[in-house]
Design an enzyme around this catalytic site. Structure first.
Site, PDB file in Angstrom:
ATOM      1  N   ALA A  64      49.209  -5.819   0.353  1.00  0.00           N
ATOM      2  CA  ALA A  64      50.051  -5.430   1.476  1.00  0.00           C
ATOM      3  C   ALA A  64      51.491  -5.367   0.994  1.00  0.00           C
ATOM      4  O   ALA A  64      51.863  -6.046   0.033  1.00  0.00           O
ATOM      5  CB  ALA A  64      49.908  -6.451   2.590  1.00  0.00           C
ATOM      6  N   GLY A 107      45.539  -7.156  -0.433  1.00  0.00           N
ATOM      7  CA  GLY A 107      44.990  -6.036   0.335  1.00  0.00           C
ATOM      8  C   GLY A 107      44.409  -4.948  -0.562  1.00  0.00           C
ATOM      9  O   GLY A 107      43.535  -4.192  -0.135  1.00  0.00           O
ATOM     10  N   GLU A 110      41.026  -6.113  -1.304  1.00  0.00           N
ATOM     11  CA  GLU A 110      40.260  -5.987  -0.058  1.00  0.00           C
ATOM     12  C   GLU A 110      39.919  -4.524   0.225  1.00  0.00           C
ATOM     13  O   GLU A 110      38.831  -4.220   0.718  1.00  0.00           O
ATOM     14  CB  GLU A 110      41.071  -6.597   1.094  1.00  0.00           C
ATOM     15  CG  GLU A 110      41.154  -8.120   0.952  1.00  0.00           C
ATOM     16  CD  GLU A 110      42.186  -8.749   1.859  1.00  0.00           C
ATOM     17  OE1 GLU A 110      43.311  -8.203   1.960  1.00  0.00           O
ATOM     18  OE2 GLU A 110      41.884  -9.785   2.474  1.00  0.00           O
ATOM     19  N   GLU A 130      47.274 -14.125  -2.110  1.00  0.00           N
ATOM     20  CA  GLU A 130      48.068 -14.353  -0.890  1.00  0.00           C
ATOM     21  C   GLU A 130      48.489 -15.808  -0.720  1.00  0.00           C
ATOM     22  O   GLU A 130      49.544 -16.108  -0.176  1.00  0.00           O
ATOM     23  CB  GLU A 130      47.262 -13.919   0.345  1.00  0.00           C
ATOM     24  CG  GLU A 130      47.055 -12.427   0.473  1.00  0.00           C
ATOM     25  CD  GLU A 130      45.780 -11.914  -0.175  1.00  0.00           C
ATOM     26  OE1 GLU A 130      45.247 -12.592  -1.079  1.00  0.00           O
ATOM     27  OE2 GLU A 130      45.322 -10.845   0.219  1.00  0.00           O
TER      28      GLU A 130
HETATM   29  N1  CAA Z   1      54.667  -5.456  -1.863  1.00  0.00           N
HETATM   30  C1  CAA Z   1      55.850  -4.874  -2.006  1.00  0.00           C
HETATM   31  N2  CAA Z   1      56.374  -4.524  -3.208  1.00  0.00           N
HETATM   32  C2  CAA Z   1      55.631  -4.786  -4.295  1.00  0.00           C
HETATM   33  C3  CAA Z   1      54.375  -5.401  -4.224  1.00  0.00           C
HETATM   34  C4  CAA Z   1      53.878  -5.734  -2.926  1.00  0.00           C
HETATM   35  N3  CAA Z   1      52.668  -6.271  -2.734  1.00  0.00           N
HETATM   36  N4  CAA Z   1      53.883  -5.538  -5.473  1.00  0.00           N
HETATM   37  C5  CAA Z   1      54.804  -5.033  -6.306  1.00  0.00           C
HETATM   38  N5  CAA Z   1      55.867  -4.573  -5.600  1.00  0.00           N
HETATM   39  C6  CAA Z   1      57.093  -3.968  -6.104  1.00  0.00           C
HETATM   40  C7  CAA Z   1      57.992  -5.003  -6.742  1.00  0.00           C
HETATM   41  O1  CAA Z   1      58.759  -5.681  -5.767  1.00  0.00           O
HETATM   42  C8  CAA Z   1      58.831  -4.134  -7.658  1.00  0.00           C
HETATM   43  O2  CAA Z   1      59.810  -3.498  -6.878  1.00  0.00           O
HETATM   44  P1  CAA Z   1      61.342  -3.394  -7.455  1.00  0.00           P
HETATM   45  O3  CAA Z   1      61.219  -2.501  -8.671  1.00  0.00           O
HETATM   46  O4  CAA Z   1      62.071  -2.743  -6.329  1.00  0.00           O
HETATM   47  O5  CAA Z   1      61.767  -4.772  -7.783  1.00  0.00           O
HETATM   48  C9  CAA Z   1      57.830  -3.076  -8.112  1.00  0.00           C
HETATM   49  O6  CAA Z   1      56.778  -3.067  -7.159  1.00  0.00           O
HETATM   50  C10 CAA Z   1      57.221  -3.374  -9.472  1.00  0.00           C
HETATM   51  O7  CAA Z   1      56.687  -4.682  -9.414  1.00  0.00           O
HETATM   52  P2  CAA Z   1      56.849  -5.728 -10.615  1.00  0.00           P
HETATM   53  O8  CAA Z   1      58.166  -5.537 -11.270  1.00  0.00           O
HETATM   54  O9  CAA Z   1      56.556  -7.065 -10.070  1.00  0.00           O
HETATM   55  O10 CAA Z   1      55.709  -5.193 -11.581  1.00  0.00           O
HETATM   56  P3  CAA Z   1      54.846  -6.027 -12.644  1.00  0.00           P
HETATM   57  O11 CAA Z   1      54.017  -5.008 -13.343  1.00  0.00           O
HETATM   58  O12 CAA Z   1      55.707  -6.933 -13.449  1.00  0.00           O
HETATM   59  O13 CAA Z   1      53.878  -6.955 -11.750  1.00  0.00           O
HETATM   60  C11 CAA Z   1      52.301  -7.413  -9.986  1.00  0.00           C
HETATM   61  C12 CAA Z   1      52.886  -6.368 -10.944  1.00  0.00           C
HETATM   62  C13 CAA Z   1      51.566  -8.509 -10.743  1.00  0.00           C
HETATM   63  C14 CAA Z   1      51.320  -6.647  -9.114  1.00  0.00           C
HETATM   64  C15 CAA Z   1      53.427  -8.066  -9.141  1.00  0.00           C
HETATM   65  O14 CAA Z   1      54.242  -7.024  -8.628  1.00  0.00           O
HETATM   66  C16 CAA Z   1      52.926  -8.866  -7.978  1.00  0.00           C
HETATM   67  O15 CAA Z   1      52.548 -10.013  -8.143  1.00  0.00           O
HETATM   68  N6  CAA Z   1      52.908  -8.256  -6.768  1.00  0.00           N
HETATM   69  C17 CAA Z   1      52.522  -8.952  -5.549  1.00  0.00           C
HETATM   70  C18 CAA Z   1      51.026  -9.197  -5.501  1.00  0.00           C
HETATM   71  C19 CAA Z   1      50.670  -9.907  -4.218  1.00  0.00           C
HETATM   72  O16 CAA Z   1      51.101 -11.005  -3.929  1.00  0.00           O
HETATM   73  N7  CAA Z   1      49.803  -9.244  -3.401  1.00  0.00           N
HETATM   74  C20 CAA Z   1      49.367  -9.775  -2.140  1.00  0.00           C
HETATM   75  C21 CAA Z   1      50.221  -9.223  -1.028  1.00  0.00           C
HETATM   76  S1  CAA Z   1      49.886  -9.965   0.523  1.00  0.00           S
HETATM   77  C22 CAA Z   1      48.489  -9.175   1.114  1.00  0.00           C
HETATM   78  O17 CAA Z   1      47.931  -8.322   0.464  1.00  0.00           O
HETATM   79  C23 CAA Z   1      48.064  -9.633   2.476  1.00  0.00           C
HETATM   80  C24 CAA Z   1      46.762  -9.169   2.940  1.00  0.00           C
HETATM   81  O18 CAA Z   1      45.744  -9.388   2.356  1.00  0.00           O
HETATM   82  C25 CAA Z   1      46.657  -8.480   4.228  1.00  0.00           C
END
Ligand code: CAA
Length: 256
Positions: A64, A107, A110, A130
């Site tokens: 998400a 997500g 999922e 999450e």
């Molecule tokens: N939401 C919003 N922005 C995101 C994102 C997310 N889930 N994942 C990555 N991005 C954005 C980052 O903020 C970054 O933006 P900026 O360039 O503006 O800073 C860009 O994408 C690139 O991300 P990274 O620099 O972090 O890239 P990376 O290759 O080093 O790492 C990653 C990739 C491991 C996926 C890392 O971005 C990460 O951990 N993302 C979050 C993963 C997460 O927690 N997902 C669960 C979300 S909650 C959910 O999904 C709820 C649900 O079930 C309903």
């Protein structure tokens, strides 16, 4: 360019591409609504028999969109109705293949689990992180994951938030097939084309039975299977499929 692209890589095959590369394909409301819309439309489109959902080489979807929901409150989250969009996506009557490269997290994992087949690149990483940001897998993860791989592995993935490498995901039954990263999309199109060459009614019945049967008693599910089997004997495609076998020729399925 749209955040979700619709492509037609082969006859009877549609490919939906999540297109937010700068955000690792995070699922914001625009992406979710378009996914639901496309799956609804394609589900009703007689020219489409199999659907592929994919992302890019870095991410299928990193979950998400955290930035879009960080400040939201309970009522706003309810009003967004993402749970309803998930239901629309999962309700697609046609087979959906997830072609996963890079991250399929939260997500994103999922979303892959609402699909019927998951083909993952050898360097793909799946997971439900999450818990690390103070929430839980709210798109079906706490329910679909244990059904797919069992309670103890699912519990570990959801409670630690640790990412799972594609090979391990395959070994635990979360992935249908592994392919070299560069071949994932090609393999998905190949498999979709194979499935699309079969009788659409039979294919859709199989999807419905496998999914519906999982939550029913074995006896009820077997009765459903028997009924569906008998129903298919009303289809032209059953006659065509069996006649083609007898005549040693390729069947021409029409979806009727
Ligand atoms: N939401 C919003 N922005 C995101 C994102 C997310 N889930 N994942 C990555 N991005 C954005 C980052 O903020 C970054 O933006 P900026 O360039 O503006 O800073 C860009 O994408 C690139 O991300 P990274 O620099 O972090 O890239 P990376 O290759 O080093 O790492 C990653 C990739 C491991 C996926 C890392 O971005 C990460 O951990 N993302 C979050 C993963 C997460 O927690 N997902 C669960 C979300 S909650 C959910 O999904 C709820 C649900 O079930 C309903």
């Amino acid at each position: 360019m749209s955040v979700v692209l619709l492509e037609r890589p082969a006859e009877h095959v549609a490919l939906i591409r999540i297109n937010r590369p700068d955000a690792r394909n995070a699922l914001n409301m625009a992406v979710r609504k378009l996914l639901a819309q496309h799956l609804t439309d394609l589900g009703q489109d007689p020219a489409t028999r199999v659907i592929i959902i994919t992302g890019n080489e870095k991410a299928f979807a990193a979950g998400a969109d955290i930035k879009e929901m960080a400040d939201a409150g309970t009522i706003e989250m309810m009003q967004r109705g993402t749970h309803l969009l998930w239901r629309v996506i999962a309700a697609c009557p046609k087979p959906v293949i997830a072609a996963v490269n890079g991250f399929a997290l939260g997500g994103g994992c999922e979303l892959a689990m609402t699909c019927d087949i998951i083909i993952a690149g050898e360097n793909a990483k799946l997971g439900q992180p999450e818990v690390k940001i103070g929430i839980l897998p709210g798109g079906g993860g706490t329910q679909r994951l244990p059904r797919a791989i069992g309670k103890y592995k699912a519990m570990k993935i959801c409670l630690t938030g640790d990412l799972v490498a594609a090979k391990d995901a395959y070994d635990m039954g979360l992935v249908s097939e592994i392919a070299p990263d560069a071949e994932v999309e090609k393999r998905a199109i190949e498999m979709a084309t194979q499935i699309a060459s079969y009788a659409p009614l039979a294919v859709q019945q199989i999807k419905e039975l496998v999914n519906a049967g999982q939550d029913a008693s074995l006896d009820t599910a077997l009765r459903l299977e028997t009924k569906a089997m008998h129903i298919l004997f009303s289809s032209q495609d059953q006659k065509e499929g069996m006649q083609a076998f007898i005549e040693k020729r390729k069947p021409e399925f029409q979806g009727r």
